[in-house]
Design an enzyme around this catalytic site. Structure first.
Site, PDB file in Angstrom:
ATOM      1  N   CYS A   2       0.839  -1.180   0.000  1.00 36.98           N
ATOM      2  CA  CYS A   2       0.000   0.000   0.000  1.00 36.98           C
ATOM      3  C   CYS A   2       0.884   1.242   0.000  1.00 36.98           C
ATOM      4  CB  CYS A   2      -0.945   0.092   1.190  1.00 36.98           C
ATOM      5  SG  CYS A   2      -2.059  -1.294   1.356  1.00 36.98           S
ATOM      6  N   TRP A  73      -2.753  -2.802  -1.627  1.00 35.77           N
ATOM      7  CA  TRP A  73      -2.461  -4.232  -1.801  1.00 35.77           C
ATOM      8  C   TRP A  73      -3.236  -4.912  -0.690  1.00 35.77           C
ATOM      9  CZ3 TRP A  73      -0.455  -8.389   0.845  1.00 35.77           C
ATOM     10  CH2 TRP A  73      -0.014  -9.478   0.074  1.00 35.77           C
ATOM     11  N   GLU A 487      17.526 -17.182  -8.827  1.00 33.89           N
ATOM     12  CA  GLU A 487      17.084 -15.824  -9.151  1.00 33.89           C
ATOM     13  C   GLU A 487      16.521 -15.766 -10.575  1.00 33.89           C
ATOM     14  OE1 GLU A 487      16.349 -13.334  -7.589  1.00 33.89           O
ATOM     15  OE2 GLU A 487      16.449 -11.658  -8.979  1.00 33.89           O
ATOM     16  N   LYS A 491      12.688 -14.607 -11.361  1.00 34.90           N
ATOM     17  CA  LYS A 491      12.370 -13.489 -12.283  1.00 34.90           C
ATOM     18  C   LYS A 491      11.322 -13.931 -13.290  1.00 34.90           C
ATOM     19  CE  LYS A 491      13.411 -10.684 -10.750  1.00 34.90           C
ATOM     20  NZ  LYS A 491      14.062 -10.708  -9.494  1.00 34.90           N
ATOM     21  N   GLU A 494       7.850 -14.521 -11.613  1.00 32.49           N
ATOM     22  CA  GLU A 494       7.260 -13.271 -11.122  1.00 32.49           C
ATOM     23  C   GLU A 494       6.575 -12.477 -12.231  1.00 32.49           C
ATOM     24  OE1 GLU A 494       9.701 -11.002  -7.652  1.00 32.49           O
ATOM     25  OE2 GLU A 494      10.841 -11.410  -9.456  1.00 32.49           O
TER      26      GLU A 494
HETATM   27  C1  G6P Z   1       8.963  -8.663  -2.653  1.00 38.67           C
HETATM   28  C2  G6P Z   1       9.479  -8.141  -3.973  1.00 38.67           C
HETATM   29  C3  G6P Z   1      10.800  -8.824  -4.314  1.00 38.67           C
HETATM   30  C4  G6P Z   1      11.794  -8.648  -3.182  1.00 38.67           C
HETATM   31  C5  G6P Z   1      11.227  -9.121  -1.843  1.00 38.67           C
HETATM   32  C6  G6P Z   1      12.119  -8.704  -0.683  1.00 38.67           C
HETATM   33  O1  G6P Z   1       8.578  -9.982  -2.783  1.00 38.67           O
HETATM   34  O2  G6P Z   1       8.532  -8.356  -4.993  1.00 38.67           O
HETATM   35  O3  G6P Z   1      11.332  -8.267  -5.503  1.00 38.67           O
HETATM   36  O4  G6P Z   1      12.956  -9.358  -3.476  1.00 38.67           O
HETATM   37  O5  G6P Z   1       9.949  -8.519  -1.619  1.00 38.67           O
HETATM   38  O6  G6P Z   1      12.117  -7.306  -0.585  1.00 38.67           O
HETATM   39  P1  G6P Z   1      13.285  -6.460   0.036  1.00 38.67           P
HETATM   40  O7  G6P Z   1      12.825  -5.034  -0.114  1.00 38.67           O
HETATM   41  O8  G6P Z   1      13.391  -6.866   1.474  1.00 38.67           O
HETATM   42  O9  G6P Z   1      14.517  -6.745  -0.712  1.00 38.67           O
END
Ligand code: G6P
Length: 614
Positions: A2, A73, A487, A491, A494
């Site tokens: 949000c 969200w 990773e 990607k 996602e």
């Molecule tokens: C979410 C995002 C990811 C990210 C994860 C951790 O799931 O979509 O891209 O890697 O949160 O977020 P942070 O800000 O802690 O790296």
């Protein structure tokens, strides 16, 4: 999750609210709403994106100089118009926007229902509006005090902003666990509030990052900040360093593509000024100040979520190899609830792009309570994690707006490399020759990333076109490239919604091999390394089952090329630095496949960039 934005001052508020919400849309995008004060509270809400809200509002009278806005969200209650924020109180006197979760909302709601309150939505937030109004009416206190008393009843996390019909030109904001930035405008009585600084940056550079348990009151009379315990606070005004072009697309079709192409610079920025190759010294303050602690460390525990957890895995290989220290890498959400054994000789490191991820923050708080030294590697300056750690290093990747993390990951890996080499140096675990070689190689990485970006585009496009309709992908790697495989798979799933799994290459025969047939693209990171021959055998195993091999190889490779269906070459580098190069074509592959499938690349369904709920 949000995004919240608010303004009060001499100017019309509508355009600021909409533009601000669009900048914050990465935080959630299932519904949006605004409230504008114009004698009365005018509320507009809509399911969907901020653009849907704009369509709804077109033609309406949106005049007014104070207002609040929210992009959601969903946590409590499905994403629809009724559950969208702002929420208004029973008598309609106040409107509230909220980022976070009110954990005891059911108890509070029951109490309020008994007192005759009628609720319109399924949200936890609506409870706040009723509670504040109830306290204001019954305790006969002003709004600021009513908010303070109400928040003392609340268990949970929040950043909130309140707009009141009876207090024109006034905003009240408060935070606990979710971020809230307050901007001070040029004119007296002009203030901004937002979840991060992006909506504010072109209006003012003077900002205050509210602390947990603080409430701010802004009006033409100025700014007051109090703690929940009713203690007046002196505001600490900081200068914003963010630039406007850093948060705009700059000619790219998507933020994600821009951020992928920014990596030569962001990797350079994350290492700039932090070491010198001629005398092999490190200029990282966190290493200097904690030198004696680092010498006596017994263990490093890395916590993170999502992509940041993958960076942590690369960190594990780096720290164990160079500093010879045991490392554990933990999902923050598991670690925090498991009663882990932590001692004062442990360093617990959080990796987080946003610095706000609720599980990562909570894991770190728990480790701090248990006496560990806590360290943060974060991208967003002034966010919650860097503010609660003993020490840390910012990644300096610049704002990352695409929800799928790209440049933040490579910046995290760069900082982890420096951390590993820096503590290896302090602990005498690395020879001067090896350190010299690694630092020189690290310096060459931005240039090599640029070469990857320049050379692989056509191959990636061709592969994307061919396999965009696949239902599954497998990603394999060994050693440093195992986290790269994870990773790469993350990607793809996602942003393109294709099922993808990352595996250590040798583990393939313990399950995933059963899935391999002529329809299964298998992305293998098969660069020059101590595992090269072993990975080659894994590739043979895939081919023997008719799998399609897309290989990332070192320039000049011969053996993999003979077997693979497609090869993408990356420049040669030290094995420990390969993740910084091998990740790039995988990011581009997921990007192009997602675009070809018509997916919303920057805002994939159901995801949010800053996950401030557990
Ligand atoms: C979410 C995002 C990811 C990210 C994860 C951790 O799931 O979509 O891209 O890697 O949160 O977020 P942070 O800000 O802690 O790296």
């Amino acid at each position: 999750m949000c995004g919240i934005v608010a303004y009060t001052g001499p100017n019309q508020v509508y355009d600021f609210l909409i533009k601000g919400l669009q900048r914050l849309e990465y935080r959630g995008y299932d519904s949006a709403g605004i409230a504008i004060m114009d004698g009365n509270l005018k509320i507009y809400k809509q399911k969907g994106k901020v653009s849907d809200l704009v369509d709804l509002v077109t033609g309406e009278d949106v005049s007014g100089t104070s207002g609040i806005g929210h992009t959601r969200w969903a946590t409590h209650g499905e994403p629809n118009k009724v559950n969208a924020h702002p929420h208004i109180s029973q008598e309609g006197s106040i409107a509230v926007i909220h980022n976070g979760i009110i954990e005891n909302y059911a108890t509070l709601k029951e109490m309020l229902v008994k007192r005759g309150h009628v609720f319109m939505s399924d949200t936890d937030t609506e409870v706040l509006t009723h509670l504040i109004e109830e306290i204001q009416v019954h305790e006969k206190v002003d709004l600021f005090e009513a908010v303070r008393l109400a928040l003392n009843e609340v268990v949970g996390a929040y950043a909130i902003v309140i707009l009141s019909k009876n207090d024109p030109n006034t905003l009240i904001g408060a935070r606990k666990g979710s971020p809230l930035v307050l901007g001070i405008g040029e004119t007296r009585g002009e203030y901004y509030m937002a979840s991060d600084a992006t909506p504010i940056v072109e209006h003012t550079r003077d900002v205050i990052y509210l602390e947990d348990n603080e409430i701010a009151h802004v009006s033409p009379d100025g700014l007051k900040i109090k703690s929940l315990a009713n203690v007046e606070k002196t505001p600490y005004i900081q200068k914003l360093e963010m630039t406007l072009d850093a948060i705009e697309k700059g000619g790219y079709e998507h933020f994600m593509l821009k951020e992928i192409y920014e990596q030569p610079k962001s990797i350079y920025d994350s290492m700039r000024g932090r070491f010198t190759t001629n005398d092999l010294s490190f200029a990282m303050r966190s290493l200097r100040e904690y030198e004696s602690k680092i010498k006596n460390l017994e263990r490093v525990i890395i916590v993170g979520c999502g992509t940041s957890w993958h960076a942590g895995l690369v960190g594990e290989y780096l720290i164990e190899e160079f500093a010879r220290l045991p490392v554990e890498v933990e999902y923050a959400s598991e670690f925090r609830y498991r009663n882990p054994i932590i001692t004062p000789d442990d360093l617990v490191m959080a990796i987080s792009q946003s610095g706000e991820t609720a599980d990562t923050l909570a894991a770190l708080e728990m480790a701090k309570e248990k006496g560990a030294t806590v360290y943060g590697i974060c991208n967003v300056v002034g966010s919650s994690i860097p503010r609660m750690t003993h020490a840390g290093a910012y990644t300096h990747a610049g704002p990352e707006i695409g929800v799928a993390s790209t440049k933040a990951f490579t910046a995290q890996v760069t900082v982890l490399t420096l951390f590993a080499l820096g503590i290896a140096n302090i602990r005498g675990a690395i020879s001067r020759d090896e350190l010299s070689l690694l630092l020189a190689e690290l310096e060459s990485i931005p240039g090599k990333v640029q070469r990857v970006l320049d050379s692989c585009a056509n191959d990636v496009l061709e592969i994307s076109e061919k396999y965009k309709d696949s239902n599954n992908f497998l990603y394999l790697g060994r050693g440093y490239n195992f986290p790269v495989a994870l990773e790469g798979a993350l990607k793809l799933k996602e942003i393109s919604y294709i099922h993808a799994e990352g595996y250590p290459a040798a583990e393939m025969k313990h399950g995933p091999i059963a899935l391999i047939d002529e329809n299964m693209p298998v992305v293998v990171i098969a660069t020059r390394s101590q595992y090269y021959e072993k990975v080659l055998s894994n590739i043979q195993e895939v081919k023997a089952r008719k799998g399609i091999i897309i290989a990332i190889v070192t320039e000049g490779d011969q053996k993999v090329k003979e077997i693979a269906d497609y090869c993408i070459e990356i420049p040669d580098t030290h094995e420990a630095l390969v993740p910084l190069l091998a990740t790039i074509p995988l990011q581009l592959l997921s990007y192009h496949i997602a675009v070809m499938r018509g997916c919303n690349v920057d805002q994939p369904r159901n995801l949010a960039k800053s996950v401030t709920v557990e």
